[in-house]
Enzyme design. Structure first.
Site, mmCIF file in Angstrom:
data_model
loop_
_atom_site.group_PDB
_atom_site.id
_atom_site.type_symbol
_atom_site.label_atom_id
_atom_site.label_comp_id
_atom_site.label_asym_id
_atom_site.label_seq_id
_atom_site.Cartn_x
_atom_site.Cartn_y
_atom_site.Cartn_z
ATOM 1 N N GLU A 46 0.835 -1.204 0.000
ATOM 2 C CA GLU A 46 0.000 0.000 0.000
ATOM 3 C C GLU A 46 0.871 1.257 0.000
ATOM 4 O O GLU A 46 0.577 2.240 -0.688
ATOM 5 C CB GLU A 46 -0.897 -0.027 1.242
ATOM 6 C CG GLU A 46 -1.734 1.219 1.454
ATOM 7 C CD GLU A 46 -2.234 1.315 2.886
ATOM 8 O OE1 GLU A 46 -2.559 2.436 3.295
ATOM 9 O OE2 GLU A 46 -2.297 0.280 3.582
ATOM 10 N N ASP A 50 0.489 3.934 -2.973
ATOM 11 C CA ASP A 50 0.060 5.288 -2.639
ATOM 12 C C ASP A 50 0.968 6.312 -3.329
ATOM 13 O O ASP A 50 0.511 7.273 -3.945
ATOM 14 C CB ASP A 50 0.103 5.458 -1.115
ATOM 15 C CG ASP A 50 -0.264 6.869 -0.671
ATOM 16 O OD1 ASP A 50 -1.244 7.417 -1.188
ATOM 17 O OD2 ASP A 50 0.442 7.422 0.195
ATOM 18 N N ASP A 119 -7.252 0.962 0.727
ATOM 19 C CA ASP A 119 -5.913 0.469 1.056
ATOM 20 C C ASP A 119 -5.527 -0.708 0.159
ATOM 21 O O ASP A 119 -4.389 -0.797 -0.330
ATOM 22 C CB ASP A 119 -5.862 0.023 2.521
ATOM 23 C CG ASP A 119 -5.908 1.196 3.492
ATOM 24 O OD1 ASP A 119 -5.783 2.349 3.043
ATOM 25 O OD2 ASP A 119 -6.090 0.961 4.706
ATOM 26 N N GLU A 122 -4.655 0.453 -3.375
ATOM 27 C CA GLU A 122 -3.293 0.979 -3.429
ATOM 28 C C GLU A 122 -2.264 -0.157 -3.383
ATOM 29 O O GLU A 122 -1.241 -0.108 -4.074
ATOM 30 C CB GLU A 122 -3.051 1.939 -2.274
ATOM 31 C CG GLU A 122 -3.765 3.272 -2.428
ATOM 32 C CD GLU A 122 -3.538 4.213 -1.266
ATOM 33 O OE1 GLU A 122 -3.682 5.434 -1.458
ATOM 34 O OE2 GLU A 122 -3.223 3.730 -0.145
#
Length: 229
Positions: A46, A50, A119, A122
């Site tokens: 994640e 991101d 989450d 990502e």
């Protein structure tokens, strides 16, 4: 191991390493309950996803919004990479049904929570980039987020679930007092998770969680609208 062919078809990408995809779909609650190593949940992936998502969307907006200043670009990107937008994409590809969640999260509808879906989205982006590089990640992200980018440019991306819930309740009751109450907060300072419940005239209607109080309130309102008031 679960068959991910349908999910991969929806993603537009087939993983060579199925274990990497499994890690991207594994929530920390599942890893904790099953005694898995920290690297076997999706938090590290994640982190990568991101960062690259910001870069991919930012680069796209730079190309298609040549006459807009930095402030407009930043605001538009923020609307596309926010929790709500990521969760929209996740629902579009039916990501929730492939998540590996702990019993508690499973019982409380974790597979449809904006924060958990965002989450995992990502994490999948991070996994694709780790396995096949930035160019492939760029292609997959822009395909998945095409609709959200268009909606953002048109100013139609965000759903204000709180306002929608207020309108529904006011249409049913002459007088209604809506309150959002913080139930709990957990996690490290840089990635806190907030849980909120929404009440109408003192009656609890639903709960939601998110990485900010505002996101948790929106999720709580969305959960009530989804199940019906």
């Amino acid at each position: 191991m679960m068959n991910y062919s349908e999910l991969e078809n929806n993603l537009g990408y087939k993983f060579q390493d199925a274990t990497l995809l499994t890690h991207a779909l594994t929530h920390s609650s599942y890893a904790s309950e099953h005694g898995l190593a920290y690297v076997e949940n999706n938090e590290r992936l994640e982190f990568i996803g991101d960062a690259y998502l910001d870069a991919i969307i930012g680069n796209k907006l730079y190309d298609i919004m040549p006459n807009q200043p930095e402030g407009v670009l930043s605001k538009t990107r923020a609307s596309i990479v926010c929790e709500n937008s990521l969760a929209m994409v996740a629902r579009r590809i039916q990501l929730g049904k492939y998540l590996r969640l702990g019993n508690g999260e499973e019982m409380h509808g974790g597979s449809d929570k904006d924060s958990i879906l965002a989450d995992a989205m990502e994490a999948i982006i991070g996994a694709i980039i780790i396995e096949d590089g930035y160019e492939t990640g760029d292609r997959v992200v822009l395909s998945l987020f095409k609709e959200n980018i268009l909606m953002a440019l048109q100013g139609k991306l965000h759903h204000d679930y709180k306002s929608a819930l207020q309108e529904v309740l006011q249409g049913k009751h002459k007088s209604v007092q809506i309150q959002y109450e913080l139930i709990s907060e957990s996690g490290p300072d840089h990635r806190k998770n907030f849980s909120v419940q929404v009440c109408a005239n003192g009656k609890v209607l639903g709960q939601g969680s998110g990485h900010s109080k505002k996101a948790a309130e929106q999720e709580a309102a969305r959960s009530v609208l989804t199940k019906g008031v």
